[in-house]
Enzyme design. Sequence first.
Site, PDB file in Angstrom:
ATOM      1  N   ASP A 131      34.876  50.185  43.435  1.00 45.86           N
ATOM      2  CA  ASP A 131      33.379  50.266  43.211  1.00 45.86           C
ATOM      3  C   ASP A 131      33.709  50.541  41.587  1.00 45.86           C
ATOM      4  O   ASP A 131      34.125  50.834  41.076  1.00 45.86           O
ATOM      5  CB  ASP A 131      32.126  51.421  43.652  1.00 45.86           C
ATOM      6  CG  ASP A 131      32.136  51.043  44.785  1.00 45.86           C
ATOM      7  OD1 ASP A 131      32.212  49.877  45.186  1.00 45.86           O
ATOM      8  OD2 ASP A 131      31.972  51.949  45.616  1.00 45.86           O
ATOM      9  N   ASP A 137      29.506  44.574  47.147  1.00 44.67           N
ATOM     10  CA  ASP A 137      28.010  44.758  47.298  1.00 44.67           C
ATOM     11  C   ASP A 137      26.721  44.429  46.649  1.00 44.67           C
ATOM     12  O   ASP A 137      25.925  43.849  47.592  1.00 44.67           O
ATOM     13  CB  ASP A 137      27.917  46.355  46.559  1.00 44.67           C
ATOM     14  CG  ASP A 137      29.371  47.042  47.205  1.00 44.67           C
ATOM     15  OD1 ASP A 137      29.686  46.808  48.341  1.00 44.67           O
ATOM     16  OD2 ASP A 137      29.103  47.828  46.489  1.00 44.67           O
TER      17      ASP A 137
END
Length: 165
Positions: A127, A145
Site C-alpha cells: 500500500d 484497492d
Amino acid sequence: MASNKRYFSSSSSMLPWLGIAAVLVLLDQITKITITRLFVYGESHAVTSFFNLVLVYNKGAAFSFLASETGWQRYFFTIMGIGAAIFIIYLLKKHAGQRLFCWALALILGGAIGNVIDRVLYGHVIDFLDVHIGGWHWPAFNIADSAICIGAVLFIYDELRRVGK
C-alpha cells in the site's frame, strides 16, 4: 444482478473487459514496483496537505482486517481472490454486453488480481496512497484497492438502476 440492456452484439465480447482488468493489473503492479524501489518501509513523503505517498505492507484485507493473525490469512485471501476472479470471469462471459455491470466487474477483477499477485510474491499487499484530513486518517491503500472500491460502487449503482426499472 445486471441490467438487461446490451451494448455489444454478442456475449463473446468479454475481451474488452479482460483488457481493462489487465491494464489495471499492470498499472497497479508498476506503481507498487516503483514505490518499493523509491521508498523504504514506513517512509512517507507529503504530496499535498492531505495526501502522502508512503510504503506500508498489509498482511490482512481492507483496513488491515486480520493483519495481526499468524499467517493463515495470506492463503485465505489468496484463495478468496482467485475464487473471486474465476467467478467474475464467468459473469463477464455471461453478461459481456451489459456495459455498466461489466465495467464494475472489470475493475473488481483487475484489483483482485493485483492484490493476489502481491500476496503470492511477497506475502502481503503493498500500500502506498495515504489520505488524511484534519484528525481523520484513511488507511493506506493502492491502485488495486481503488479499482475494487470504484467497481463496487458501480455494481451497486447498476443494481439500484436495474431494480428501479
